[in-house]
Design an enzyme around this catalytic site. Structure first.
Site, PDB file in Angstrom:
ATOM      1  N   ASP A  37       0.863  -1.218   0.067  1.00 30.55           N
ATOM      2  CA  ASP A  37       0.122  -0.054   0.199  1.00 30.55           C
ATOM      3  C   ASP A  37       0.983   1.196  -0.059  1.00 30.55           C
ATOM      4  OD1 ASP A  37      -3.268   0.317   0.488  1.00 30.55           O
ATOM      5  OD2 ASP A  37      -2.223   2.228   1.206  1.00 30.55           O
ATOM      6  N   TYR A 150     -12.361   8.932 -14.421  1.00 33.47           N
ATOM      7  CA  TYR A 150     -12.273   7.524 -13.628  1.00 33.47           C
ATOM      8  C   TYR A 150     -12.650   6.477 -14.449  1.00 33.47           C
ATOM      9  CZ  TYR A 150     -13.363   3.939 -10.137  1.00 33.47           C
ATOM     10  OH  TYR A 150     -13.285   2.602  -9.537  1.00 33.47           O
ATOM     11  N   LYS A 154     -10.493   3.330 -16.187  1.00 34.34           N
ATOM     12  CA  LYS A 154     -11.291   1.727 -16.135  1.00 34.34           C
ATOM     13  C   LYS A 154     -11.386   1.226 -17.307  1.00 34.34           C
ATOM     14  CE  LYS A 154     -10.649   1.564 -11.504  1.00 34.34           C
ATOM     15  NZ  LYS A 154      -9.689   0.724 -10.822  1.00 34.34           N
ATOM     16  N   ALA A 183     -19.560  -0.459  -4.102  1.00 33.28           N
ATOM     17  CA  ALA A 183     -19.296  -1.313  -2.975  1.00 33.28           C
ATOM     18  C   ALA A 183     -19.003  -0.479  -1.698  1.00 33.28           C
ATOM     19  CB  ALA A 183     -18.385  -2.178  -3.346  1.00 33.28           C
TER      20      ALA A 183
HETATM   21  P1  NAP Z   1     -10.105   2.390  -1.179  1.00 34.71           P
HETATM   22  O1  NAP Z   1     -11.141   2.222   0.075  1.00 34.71           O
HETATM   23  O2  NAP Z   1      -9.962   4.044  -1.261  1.00 34.71           O
HETATM   24  O3  NAP Z   1      -8.635   1.904  -0.871  1.00 34.71           O
HETATM   25  C1  NAP Z   1      -7.750   1.948  -1.689  1.00 34.71           C
HETATM   26  C2  NAP Z   1      -6.593   1.621  -1.193  1.00 34.71           C
HETATM   27  O4  NAP Z   1      -5.372   1.886  -2.113  1.00 34.71           O
HETATM   28  C3  NAP Z   1      -6.130   2.154   0.149  1.00 34.71           C
HETATM   29  O5  NAP Z   1      -5.496   1.596   1.029  1.00 34.71           O
HETATM   30  C4  NAP Z   1      -5.348   3.538  -0.496  1.00 34.71           C
HETATM   31  O6  NAP Z   1      -4.258   4.041   0.461  1.00 34.71           O
HETATM   32  C5  NAP Z   1      -4.544   2.684  -1.651  1.00 34.71           C
HETATM   33  N1  NAP Z   1      -3.965   3.679  -2.345  1.00 34.71           N
HETATM   34  C6  NAP Z   1      -4.308   4.844  -3.245  1.00 34.71           C
HETATM   35  N2  NAP Z   1      -3.506   5.241  -4.001  1.00 34.71           N
HETATM   36  C7  NAP Z   1      -2.514   4.535  -3.935  1.00 34.71           C
HETATM   37  C8  NAP Z   1      -1.282   4.302  -4.748  1.00 34.71           C
HETATM   38  N3  NAP Z   1      -0.743   5.204  -5.474  1.00 34.71           N
HETATM   39  N4  NAP Z   1      -0.263   3.161  -4.519  1.00 34.71           N
HETATM   40  C9  NAP Z   1      -0.668   2.502  -3.674  1.00 34.71           C
HETATM   41  N5  NAP Z   1      -1.897   2.381  -3.140  1.00 34.71           N
HETATM   42  C10 NAP Z   1      -2.694   3.216  -3.219  1.00 34.71           C
HETATM   43  O7  NAP Z   1     -10.433   2.030  -2.565  1.00 34.71           O
HETATM   44  P2  NAP Z   1     -11.543   0.806  -2.726  1.00 34.71           P
HETATM   45  O8  NAP Z   1     -12.983   1.246  -2.880  1.00 34.71           O
HETATM   46  O9  NAP Z   1     -11.352  -0.325  -1.938  1.00 34.71           O
HETATM   47  O10 NAP Z   1     -11.076   0.442  -4.376  1.00 34.71           O
HETATM   48  C11 NAP Z   1     -10.175  -0.446  -4.659  1.00 34.71           C
HETATM   49  C12 NAP Z   1     -10.140  -0.713  -6.207  1.00 34.71           C
HETATM   50  O11 NAP Z   1     -11.513  -0.989  -6.569  1.00 34.71           O
HETATM   51  C13 NAP Z   1      -9.907   0.457  -6.912  1.00 34.71           C
HETATM   52  O12 NAP Z   1      -9.119   0.198  -8.153  1.00 34.71           O
HETATM   53  C14 NAP Z   1     -11.118   1.005  -7.332  1.00 34.71           C
HETATM   54  O13 NAP Z   1     -11.369   1.879  -8.563  1.00 34.71           O
HETATM   55  C15 NAP Z   1     -11.878  -0.232  -7.622  1.00 34.71           C
HETATM   56  N6  NAP Z   1     -13.483  -0.072  -7.563  1.00 34.71           N
HETATM   57  C16 NAP Z   1     -14.077   0.219  -6.305  1.00 34.71           C
HETATM   58  C17 NAP Z   1     -15.447   0.174  -6.349  1.00 34.71           C
HETATM   59  C18 NAP Z   1     -16.275   0.493  -5.221  1.00 34.71           C
HETATM   60  O14 NAP Z   1     -17.467   0.909  -5.139  1.00 34.71           O
HETATM   61  N7  NAP Z   1     -15.625   0.941  -3.933  1.00 34.71           N
HETATM   62  C19 NAP Z   1     -16.183  -0.087  -7.419  1.00 34.71           C
HETATM   63  C20 NAP Z   1     -15.387  -0.505  -8.512  1.00 34.71           C
HETATM   64  C21 NAP Z   1     -14.167  -0.304  -8.739  1.00 34.71           C
HETATM   65  P3  NAP Z   1      -5.050   5.570   1.056  1.00 34.71           P
HETATM   66  O15 NAP Z   1      -6.221   5.282   1.718  1.00 34.71           O
HETATM   67  O16 NAP Z   1      -3.967   5.703   1.763  1.00 34.71           O
HETATM   68  O17 NAP Z   1      -5.015   6.272  -0.122  1.00 34.71           O
END
Ligand code: NAP
Length: 251
Positions: A37, A150, A154, A183
């Site tokens: 991370d 975004y 994607k 999510a």
């Molecule tokens: P999240 O809750 O924001 O968690 C993302 C994690 O990645 C956090 O620990 C963040 O650290 C870390 N991160 C951010 N920038 C980074 C970087 N440059 N290098 C390494 N780590 C980094 O997001 P999430 O919702 O779990 O999303 C995870 C993935 O699923 C993403 O690719 C997102 O686009 C995709 N996604 C999410 C959803 C949804 O509804 N949540 C839907 C479709 C796709 P910090 O918190 O310290 O920034």
């Protein structure tokens, strides 16, 4: 035997949210997972909590850090079977009002990040006949107001997945993507106020109407685990939608 018994796995952005759920489920299913991370403290906390094999941190926008972290994971695990490109960020902005710097930043994390990680890992994955799971989004399939850049990143990730899969097929390496709907993570929490202001609809109602309920990080981890497993041995170049039917509906 657990589905992922002995698989050696590296997950980017896995201190929290979907990445953490993937690391947790993979560990429960027998994999040895290295957490990675941008937030080193959170990564250590998660690794301790879930009993991960280790931590190898990187900011995915820094190619040198990514190469170093992949090598560290390989050294810890004795090789690599699965790369999960999960790290991603959102930007909420009307597309043509977004600054170019902000556009470059989201592209660097969501597209260039997985690209450099796949390049860093591919030699090891060829050796193990392993696979890549890219966490894309339904935003790569349809458009959404406020999420223009975004959506573009994607869509690009789905295309990287397809081309890498086709090019790597002769080596036995599989490359797939997962496309979740909304999510329950910090990312979506951050988006709610802007979405409600733009649509004038309470976010809970929008979710209930369009996808039945909010997805859980565990819903997504289940599909990632299947794709990473040997049960999916004929699946490559695919992107799996899990969105409670959101993209299936015209109304
Ligand atoms: P999240 O809750 O924001 O968690 C993302 C994690 O990645 C956090 O620990 C963040 O650290 C870390 N991160 C951010 N920038 C980074 C970087 N440059 N290098 C390494 N780590 C980094 O997001 P999430 O919702 O779990 O999303 C995870 C993935 O699923 C993403 O690719 C997102 O686009 C995709 N996604 C999410 C959803 C949804 O509804 N949540 C839907 C479709 C796709 P910090 O918190 O310290 O920034």
């Amino acid at each position: 035997m657990p589905e992922l018994d002995g698989k050696r796995v590296f997950v980017t952005g896995s201190a929290a949210g979907i990445g953490k759920a993937i690391a947790t489920l993979f560990t429960q299913r027998g994999a040895r997972v290295v957490i990675s991370d941008i937030d080193a403290d959170a990564a250590k906390k998660t690794a301790d909590e879930i009993g991960a094999a280790g931590v190898a941190n990187c900011d995915v926008t820094d190619e040198g850090q990514v190469q170093g972290a992949v090598q560290q994971a390989v050294d810890l695990l004795g090789g690599l079977d699965v790369l999960v490109n999960n790290a991603g960020i959102e930007v909420s902005s009307p597309l043509l009002q977004q600054s170019t710097e902000s556009f470059d930043k989201i592209y660097a994390v969501n597209v260039r990040g997985p690209f450099v990680a796949m390049k860093a890992a591919i030699g090891h994955l060829i050796e193990s006949k392993g696979n890549v799971v890219n966490i894309a989004s339904i935003a790569g399939i349809g458009g959404s107001p406020l999420l223009g850049s975004y959506c573009a990143t994607k869509a690009a990730l789905i295309q990287l997945t397809r081309v890498a899969a086709v090019e790597m097929r002769p080596t036995g390496v599989r490359v797939n993507a997962v496309c979740p709907g909304f999510a329950d993570t910090a990312m979506v929490e951050r988006l709610v106020p802007d979405f409600e202001a733009a649509t004038q609809v309470p976010f809970g109602d929008l979710v209930a109407m369009k996808q039945g309920r909010l997805g859980t990080p565990e819903d997504i981890a289940e599909v990632a685990a299947f794709l990473a497993s040997d049960r999916a041995s004929w699946i490559t170049g695919s992107h799996y939608v899990l969105d409670g039917g959101l993209t299936a509906s015209l109304v």
